[in-house]
Scaffold this motif. Structure first.
Motif, PDB file in Angstrom:
ATOM      1  N   ILE A   1       3.518   7.160   3.237  1.00 47.29           N
ATOM      2  CA  ILE A   1       3.738   5.872   3.906  1.00 47.29           C
ATOM      3  C   ILE A   1       3.705   4.746   2.874  1.00 47.29           C
ATOM      4  O   ILE A   1       2.949   4.813   1.899  1.00 47.29           O
ATOM      5  CB  ILE A   1       2.637   5.627   4.959  1.00 47.29           C
ATOM      6  N   ILE A   2       4.503   3.719   3.100  1.00 48.83           N
ATOM      7  CA  ILE A   2       4.429   2.482   2.328  1.00 48.83           C
ATOM      8  C   ILE A   2       4.352   1.321   3.316  1.00 48.83           C
ATOM      9  O   ILE A   2       5.132   1.266   4.276  1.00 48.83           O
ATOM     10  CB  ILE A   2       5.654   2.302   1.402  1.00 48.83           C
TER      11      ILE A   2
ATOM     12  N   TRP B   1       6.933   1.444   6.385  1.00 48.36           N
ATOM     13  CA  TRP B   1       7.968   2.450   6.120  1.00 48.36           C
ATOM     14  C   TRP B   1       7.369   3.834   6.324  1.00 48.36           C
ATOM     15  O   TRP B   1       6.379   4.200   5.675  1.00 48.36           O
ATOM     16  CB  TRP B   1       8.479   2.345   4.692  1.00 48.36           C
ATOM     17  N   GLU B   2       7.976   4.617   7.197  1.00 48.28           N
ATOM     18  CA  GLU B   2       7.560   5.998   7.421  1.00 48.28           C
ATOM     19  C   GLU B   2       8.778   6.912   7.382  1.00 48.28           C
ATOM     20  O   GLU B   2       9.908   6.467   7.483  1.00 48.28           O
ATOM     21  CB  GLU B   2       6.866   6.130   8.779  1.00 48.28           C
ATOM     22  N   VAL B   3       8.528   8.202   7.240  1.00 48.00           N
ATOM     23  CA  VAL B   3       9.581   9.214   7.075  1.00 48.00           C
ATOM     24  C   VAL B   3      10.435   8.809   5.868  1.00 48.00           C
ATOM     25  O   VAL B   3      11.615   8.456   5.993  1.00 48.00           O
ATOM     26  CB  VAL B   3      10.434   9.391   8.345  1.00 48.00           C
TER      27      VAL B   3
ATOM     28  N   THR C   1       0.837  -1.195   0.000  1.00 50.49           N
ATOM     29  CA  THR C   1       0.000   0.000   0.000  1.00 50.49           C
ATOM     30  C   THR C   1       0.873   1.247   0.000  1.00 50.49           C
ATOM     31  O   THR C   1       1.742   1.412   0.860  1.00 50.49           O
ATOM     32  CB  THR C   1      -0.926   0.018   1.228  1.00 50.49           C
ATOM     33  N   PHE C   2       0.647   2.100  -0.997  1.00 50.77           N
ATOM     34  CA  PHE C   2       1.310   3.397  -1.083  1.00 50.77           C
ATOM     35  C   PHE C   2       0.286   4.461  -0.689  1.00 50.77           C
ATOM     36  O   PHE C   2      -0.787   4.549  -1.290  1.00 50.77           O
ATOM     37  CB  PHE C   2       1.794   3.676  -2.509  1.00 50.77           C
ATOM     38  N   ILE C   3       0.611   5.283   0.304  1.00 50.52           N
ATOM     39  CA  ILE C   3      -0.291   6.337   0.768  1.00 50.52           C
ATOM     40  C   ILE C   3       0.420   7.678   0.603  1.00 50.52           C
ATOM     41  O   ILE C   3       1.456   7.920   1.227  1.00 50.52           O
ATOM     42  CB  ILE C   3      -0.691   6.128   2.237  1.00 50.52           C
ATOM     43  N   TRP C   4      -0.130   8.515  -0.271  1.00 52.27           N
ATOM     44  CA  TRP C   4       0.479   9.827  -0.512  1.00 52.27           C
ATOM     45  C   TRP C   4      -0.001  10.829   0.524  1.00 52.27           C
ATOM     46  O   TRP C   4      -1.187  11.128   0.615  1.00 52.27           O
ATOM     47  CB  TRP C   4       0.156  10.327  -1.915  1.00 52.27           C
TER      48      TRP C   4
ATOM     49  N   TYR D   1      -0.531  -7.592  -4.611  1.00 54.54           N
ATOM     50  CA  TYR D   1      -1.430  -6.486  -4.913  1.00 54.54           C
ATOM     51  C   TYR D   1      -0.755  -5.174  -4.519  1.00 54.54           C
ATOM     52  O   TYR D   1      -0.112  -5.080  -3.470  1.00 54.54           O
ATOM     53  CB  TYR D   1      -2.753  -6.615  -4.149  1.00 54.54           C
ATOM     54  N   ILE D   2      -0.892  -4.169  -5.363  1.00 56.47           N
ATOM     55  CA  ILE D   2      -0.424  -2.825  -5.054  1.00 56.47           C
ATOM     56  C   ILE D   2      -1.639  -1.909  -5.039  1.00 56.47           C
ATOM     57  O   ILE D   2      -2.308  -1.743  -6.070  1.00 56.47           O
ATOM     58  CB  ILE D   2       0.618  -2.330  -6.070  1.00 56.47           C
ATOM     59  N   ASN D   3      -1.943  -1.366  -3.891  1.00 56.03           N
ATOM     60  CA  ASN D   3      -3.154  -0.554  -3.713  1.00 56.03           C
ATOM     61  C   ASN D   3      -4.382  -1.271  -4.272  1.00 56.03           C
ATOM     62  O   ASN D   3      -5.176  -0.713  -5.034  1.00 56.03           O
ATOM     63  CB  ASN D   3      -2.978   0.822  -4.355  1.00 56.03           C
TER      64      ASN D   3
END
Length: 287
Positions: A58-59, A167-169, A49-52, A213-215
């Protein structure tokens, strides 16, 4: 014989970790390293999951693998815990006990790993800013997620066993001038890379095949050899090396552009283009 004189000389945590951040990963290769761990844990589904959120983007990588006990997670989060000289399991794709950490540190400053096994949730995190500001330069592996990030672990509650890497920052991804469209382009590059690297595990319709799955969008396999295309008239027979057990080689010559449609030609070029995609591919690994 006189006893040896020695000094205890541990590396400085901040300096060592910042050095490890420069090992040359891209976001795609770093994620592939994380996926290797999931495959070794017998996962057959991964959700990336990629969150803009601008600089707060965040990933996360969620799998339904075997999960880790508290002791196993502690060992997995330590740097260099595994000796490469030790005998490894056949399905162990790691070697130095560094992959999860170095791949993650190459992209982010805060790494959180949560895992469910035997009915309990375990969670540890590395925060490079905490290490950088510590007065005694200690190797501080923190308990639990950051208080603002606990909600991001909720998807793991839907699994009896499994792990979630957060993963953050993302300071190595969200650099000055990096915009939302760049983030979307990054997702496309990651999808293309994973489709190539894991194509053998993604192919087929059997229930045990790997699903990524990606998003919430499935990653479809990209086979570099155009298997089954009518314009591909020749493939070499398998060549066996008598002196090397279990190694088989095949050669593939792809059709000329004139025998492909424009869409087929673009697809067959692969993520990096025709010239970059030629070469050697390691296909069959027993896992």
């Amino acid at each position: 014989m006189a006893s040896s004189v020695f000094r205890h000389a541990p590396p400085k945590a901040c300096a060592m970790i910042e050095s490890l951040r420069g090992l040359g990963y891209t976001t795609a290769t770093a994620l592939a390293d994380i996926i290797d761990n999931s495959i070794a844990a017998c996962a057959d589904r991964l959700d990336i999951t990629f969150i803009w959120l601008g600089t707060g983007s965040i990933i996360s990588i969620l799998d339904n693998g075997n999960g880790m006990t508290e002791r196993e997670l502690d060992k997995g989060m330590r740097l260099g815990e595994i000796n490469p000289l030790e005998t490894r399991k056949n399905n162990d794709l790691g070697r130095f006990g560094l992959g999860l950490k170095t791949a993650s540190f190459s992209q982010c400053r805060r790494l959180t790993v949560a895992s469910r096994k035997s009915g309990e949730m375990n969670c540890l995190r590395w925060d490079l800013d905490v290490i950088a500001t510590s007065k005694d330069d200690g190797w501080y592996l923190l308990e639990g997620a950051h208080e603002e990030s606990e909600k991001l672990l909720f998807p793991l509650n839907g699994y009896d066993t499994g792990s979630l890497v957060l993963w953050e920052v993302l300071d190595r991804i969200i650099t000055p001038g990096f915009a939302e469209q760049d983030f979307l382009d990054l997702i496309d590059r990651v999808e293309q890379h994973l489709a190539m690297v894991f194509h053998r595990l993604l192919e087929g319709n059997n229930s045990s095949r790997l699903k990524i799955y990606i998003n919430n969008k499935p990653v479809n396999p990209w086979n570099p050899f155009l298997i089954g295309h009518p314009a591909k008239s020749w493939s070499s027979p398998e060549v066996v090396f008598p002196s090397v057990d279990g190694v088989v080689m095949e050669c593939h010559v792809l059709p000329h552009k004139d025998k492909l449609t424009e869409s087929e030609f673009q697809s067959a070029a692969g993520p990096e283009g025709w010239t970059a995609q030629q070469g050697f591919y390691v296909l069959d690994i027993t896992i």
